[in-house]
Design a protein around this motif. Structure first.
Motif, PDB file in Angstrom:
ATOM      1  N   LYS A  65      -3.846 -57.675  42.576  1.00 56.44           N
ATOM      2  CA  LYS A  65      -3.472 -57.025  43.941  1.00 56.44           C
ATOM      3  C   LYS A  65      -3.174 -55.678  43.810  1.00 56.44           C
ATOM      4  N   LEU A  66      -2.717 -55.186  42.856  1.00 55.78           N
ATOM      5  CA  LEU A  66      -2.352 -53.665  42.725  1.00 55.78           C
ATOM      6  C   LEU A  66      -3.613 -53.134  42.096  1.00 55.78           C
ATOM      7  N   LEU A  67      -4.670 -53.803  41.385  1.00 53.32           N
ATOM      8  CA  LEU A  67      -5.951 -53.220  41.077  1.00 53.32           C
ATOM      9  C   LEU A  67      -6.574 -52.832  42.235  1.00 53.32           C
ATOM     10  N   ASP A  68      -6.564 -53.762  43.408  1.00 62.10           N
ATOM     11  CA  ASP A  68      -7.207 -53.488  44.361  1.00 62.10           C
ATOM     12  C   ASP A  68      -6.846 -52.256  45.313  1.00 62.10           C
ATOM     13  N   HIS A  69      -5.486 -52.046  45.318  1.00 62.96           N
ATOM     14  CA  HIS A  69      -4.994 -50.917  46.044  1.00 62.96           C
ATOM     15  C   HIS A  69      -5.401 -49.736  45.272  1.00 62.96           C
ATOM     16  N   ILE A  70      -5.497 -49.678  43.872  1.00 60.69           N
ATOM     17  CA  ILE A  70      -5.870 -48.467  43.216  1.00 60.69           C
ATOM     18  C   ILE A  70      -7.331 -48.320  43.504  1.00 60.69           C
ATOM     19  N   ALA A  71      -8.140 -49.369  43.498  1.00 59.28           N
ATOM     20  CA  ALA A  71      -9.398 -49.064  43.532  1.00 59.28           C
ATOM     21  C   ALA A  71      -9.704 -48.672  44.954  1.00 59.28           C
ATOM     22  N   SER A  72      -9.134 -49.047  45.944  1.00 59.96           N
ATOM     23  CA  SER A  72      -9.392 -48.763  47.500  1.00 59.96           C
ATOM     24  C   SER A  72      -9.136 -47.178  47.487  1.00 59.96           C
ATOM     25  N   GLY A  73      -7.569 -46.968  46.941  1.00 60.32           N
ATOM     26  CA  GLY A  73      -7.433 -45.279  47.095  1.00 60.32           C
ATOM     27  C   GLY A  73      -8.620 -44.430  46.439  1.00 60.32           C
ATOM     28  N   MET A  74      -8.895 -44.954  45.199  1.00 57.86           N
ATOM     29  CA  MET A  74      -9.638 -44.178  44.371  1.00 57.86           C
ATOM     30  C   MET A  74     -11.020 -44.138  44.795  1.00 57.86           C
ATOM     31  N   ALA A  75     -11.568 -45.032  46.015  1.00 57.33           N
ATOM     32  CA  ALA A  75     -12.907 -44.998  46.588  1.00 57.33           C
ATOM     33  C   ALA A  75     -12.719 -43.973  47.343  1.00 57.33           C
ATOM     34  N   ALA A  76     -11.532 -43.853  48.246  1.00 63.24           N
ATOM     35  CA  ALA A  76     -11.368 -42.664  49.073  1.00 63.24           C
ATOM     36  C   ALA A  76     -11.284 -41.579  48.479  1.00 63.24           C
ATOM     37  N   VAL A  77     -10.663 -41.129  47.378  1.00 59.46           N
ATOM     38  CA  VAL A  77     -10.821 -39.871  46.475  1.00 59.46           C
ATOM     39  C   VAL A  77     -12.123 -39.569  46.236  1.00 59.46           C
ATOM     40  N   ARG A  78     -12.919 -40.515  45.539  1.00 59.45           N
ATOM     41  CA  ARG A  78     -14.059 -40.135  45.287  1.00 59.45           C
ATOM     42  C   ARG A  78     -15.233 -39.774  46.177  1.00 59.45           C
ATOM     43  N   GLU A  79     -14.860 -40.555  47.533  1.00 57.80           N
ATOM     44  CA  GLU A  79     -15.877 -40.078  48.729  1.00 57.80           C
ATOM     45  C   GLU A  79     -15.590 -38.788  48.970  1.00 57.80           C
ATOM     46  N   VAL A  80     -14.332 -38.343  49.331  1.00 56.37           N
ATOM     47  CA  VAL A  80     -14.078 -37.066  49.774  1.00 56.37           C
ATOM     48  C   VAL A  80     -14.556 -35.963  48.718  1.00 56.37           C
ATOM     49  N   LEU A  81     -14.373 -36.129  47.436  1.00 61.28           N
ATOM     50  CA  LEU A  81     -14.638 -35.173  46.318  1.00 61.28           C
ATOM     51  C   LEU A  81     -15.975 -35.730  45.305  1.00 61.28           C
ATOM     52  N   ALA A  82     -16.824 -36.142  46.190  1.00 62.49           N
ATOM     53  CA  ALA A  82     -18.019 -36.716  45.563  1.00 62.49           C
ATOM     54  C   ALA A  82     -18.595 -35.690  44.468  1.00 62.49           C
ATOM     55  N   ASP A  83     -18.614 -34.654  44.996  1.00 63.49           N
ATOM     56  CA  ASP A  83     -19.387 -33.581  44.109  1.00 63.49           C
ATOM     57  C   ASP A  83     -18.703 -32.931  42.848  1.00 63.49           C
ATOM     58  N   ARG A  84     -17.152 -33.571  42.694  1.00 64.05           N
ATOM     59  CA  ARG A  84     -16.411 -32.976  41.640  1.00 64.05           C
ATOM     60  C   ARG A  84     -16.421 -33.994  40.458  1.00 64.05           C
ATOM     61  N   GLU A  85     -16.368 -33.378  39.227  1.00 62.46           N
ATOM     62  CA  GLU A  85     -16.374 -34.167  38.129  1.00 62.46           C
ATOM     63  C   GLU A  85     -14.752 -34.657  37.881  1.00 62.46           C
ATOM     64  N   ILE A  86     -14.550 -35.897  37.607  1.00 64.94           N
ATOM     65  CA  ILE A  86     -13.205 -36.322  37.419  1.00 64.94           C
ATOM     66  C   ILE A  86     -12.889 -36.097  35.939  1.00 64.94           C
ATOM     67  N   LEU A  87     -11.732 -35.263  35.482  1.00 63.46           N
ATOM     68  CA  LEU A  87     -11.497 -35.208  34.340  1.00 63.46           C
ATOM     69  C   LEU A  87     -10.512 -36.114  33.462  1.00 63.46           C
TER      70      LEU A  87
END
Ligand SMILES: [Zn+2]
Ligand SMILES: [Zn+2]
Lengths: 401, 401
Positions: free
Chosen positions: B119-141
């Protein structure tokens, strides 16, 4: 504060020396293998240690066809280190060769009324005169002095002394003037010197996070992290004796209520024994604690219950610093530990799981100091040896210890 | 464990970055002056930081006749760092550029019944999907994740989790699989991340012996010595909440009696307030603590007496670790500190001299964390930044910070 490369250098030197003391003569490749250092680092350090007169070449080893290997050993004919332990009722001196073997030992009795720095200087000068007479032909490389109370190491100041009511005495300067010694003097308190002794020559060698519990008239915990004495901001780290374990506990000699020292320092233990029904009297604290140990051995009820009560308080106090600091090893030392450790440790082990968090407990080893040596004095001499080794320039990577 | 040269390198990098973030563009000589590093060391580090994409050249400065100096700044268009704070009722995300400015922030609500790693992984994946959508062009270090409970950093294991009854979950591996992220993931608990945040970006920068007191539902003390997070043998250092200050005290949620957390964790504070005569009820702990702060401000008797009682317990507990560790600075943080710190700190200052030894007190500064930033998340991102900076090879001498 010391530079990190100096810390690593010291750690590497002590690691090599320790292995060399335990097993010599040894070759450079042997030392590299034992310390985890590269042969190049060992060779550089050995060259400097030979120049410093700490290590000597001690014969050749057949290396099976190749060029014979030079064997090395501690320079037992070189300079000497002096350790001094100043306590309320005595000043003890030990002179060591560079294999850390005791060459000479002497003790001065101090009267409780002799409470001035001048009186103490008289005793140290008198002991040192005897040392110098016996070891007249040997160079003194350094003098390490353990003082009671708070010590400012950098300034060489005896900041406060609980037994003699001193404040801010420039003891190192006074001592240097009085002794007229060429060798450098290193001042610290006994909690720090005993921890240095355990770290370099006792159970603490190679331990990344070490706690040394000193049980005596007072109690304290010496800490060493990353192979280095942890002093805190003002060299007063380890004042565990005056941490509160019970706000309704007895009044401590520091004036506060509920300090752990008020319960498990020697006077606190004897108070507990009296409360459990022991009405005998003794000349000294020391003989009383010995009598308690003897009574416990024969199963006398008041002694058994006193040990249980002390172990309960000790478990609370040890758990408090273990939960905070999460050490790898806790060593118990000091004269009360020598007398009662055998009685206290099994009880302590039984009780610790009630107070220490599981993850910290899993990594924890606890043991009594079984060194036959006086670690306060050896540690004071170790501080002098540190000072001597600080002349070395080579660094290299870090020894495994 | 980390090598000492790696520790020094990190310390030097963070020191330069910190000065560069505070005041840019800056020249190499400026940075050398501010950090206490040699110009050569600064130049080597800057070259590597530029190669890593952390620092960029940002124009030229007239140096008064000589060759114009290159000015440097953080690479705000480079890769991004993600910090994640997992708590019982939420997962918070922040994405930072390399000037540590927040680019995007999102929060997922977690139901108390959602107590499985999945369940927690679901929440982290969901939040990270939103982060990656907004910052699509940036490399995550890198991704730094703060988890409650005990964390095995090297293994990436959530060893135990007091809220959800987990044992030994290979959370880092599960998270890496689930996110399919190229960037490295760093796991730790919130006590460690908040301390990393204070150490590199808060009040702890340049402090040799730092203690960060976190006051919330639970309480703990993060430690950092020599510019480095102190983790202890099993990464469980700092469990101050479960140190005993009164063997007759209330039962703690860990099952033991007399832990300081049972008195000064949020539930303990609210219990004390109820005992002082407050019979109101609140939806949440947070609103209750806010109400206590409001009542204290208007001088309501039960609130004033509760604050006094909590400050008394806090003083005992703080004195215990200050006497042991002798820190230079104690910073108070956490949501309970945010709400009640202003009330507690003057009382604490007044009471500390009754419990802390004079020499330790003389060197001690205490303060509330006044950062407007979420230090748990920033600290998690700082762990990811540490990982990224560990690719640098230069060492040099040590920065003054
Ligand atoms: Zn005391
Ligand atoms: Zn507890």
């Amino acid at each position: 504060m010391q530079s990190p490369s100096r810390d690593i250098r010291l750690r590497n030197c002590f690691s090599m020396l320790r292995h060399l003391l335990a097993d010599h003569p040894s070759s450079r490749p042997d030392l590299a293998k034992k310390t985890g250092l590269s042969v190049a680092t060992v060779s550089n350090l050995v060259t400097e240690l030979i120049d410093l007169g700490v290590v000597v070449e001690a014969g050749l080893e057949d290396s099976g066809g190749g060029r014979p290997r030079m064997l090395l050993g501690p320079n037992t004919d070189g300079g000497v280190l002096i350790g001094v332990d100043v306590a309320t009722t005595y000043v003890k001196f030990e002179a060591y060769d560079l294999a850390l073997q005791v060459l000479f030992r002497i003790e001065e009795q101090v009267d409780l009324a002799e409470d001035t720095p001048e009186k103490l200087l008289d005793h140290i000068a008198s002991g040192m005169a005897a040392v110098r007479e016996v070891l007249a032909d040997r160079e003194i490389l350094g003098l390490g002095v353990s003082l009671p109370g708070q010590v400012d190491v950098a300034g060489g100041i005896s900041v406060s002394n609980p037994n003699w009511n001193w404040r801010d005495v420039a003891f190192k300067e006074l001592l240097a003037e009085r002794l007229g010694l060429d060798a450098p003097i290193y001042l610290d308190n006994s909690l720090k010197t005993v921890t240095a002794g355990e770290l370099w020559f006792g159970d603490g060698l190679g331990v990344e996070r070490l706690a040394v519990v000193v049980l005596g008239t007072g109690v304290g915990v010496g800490l060493a992290f990353d192979g280095k004495l942890y002093r805190g901001a003002t060299n007063s780290a380890g004042e565990w004796g005056h941490t509160t374990i019970d706000p309704n506990g007895p009044v401590c000699r520091c004036g506060r209520r509920g300090c752990i020292e008020a319960r498990i320092g020697a006077p606190g233990i004897l108070r507990q024994w009296a409360a459990m029904g022991c009405d005998r009297e003794w000349e000294t604290q020391e003989s009383a604690i010995e009598a308690l140990a003897a009574d416990w051995k024969t199963g006398e009820e008041p002694a058994v219950r006193t040990i249980e009560a002390v172990a309960r308080d000790l478990a609370l106090g040890v758990a408090n610093f273990v939960n905070l600091v999460n050490p790898d090893l806790v060593v118990f030392t000091g004269w009360v530990s020598d007398a009662l450790g055998e009685a206290l440790l099994p009880e302590l082990r039984r009780r610790l799981p009630d107070h220490v968090l599981e993850s910290a407990l899993g990594a924890l080893r606890i043991k009594l100091d079984e060194q036959s040596r006086n670690m306060v004095i050896l540690g004071a001499a170790a501080l002098a040896l540190e000072g001597h080794l600080n002349r070395i320039k080579s660094v290299g990577s870090r020894a495994r210890l």
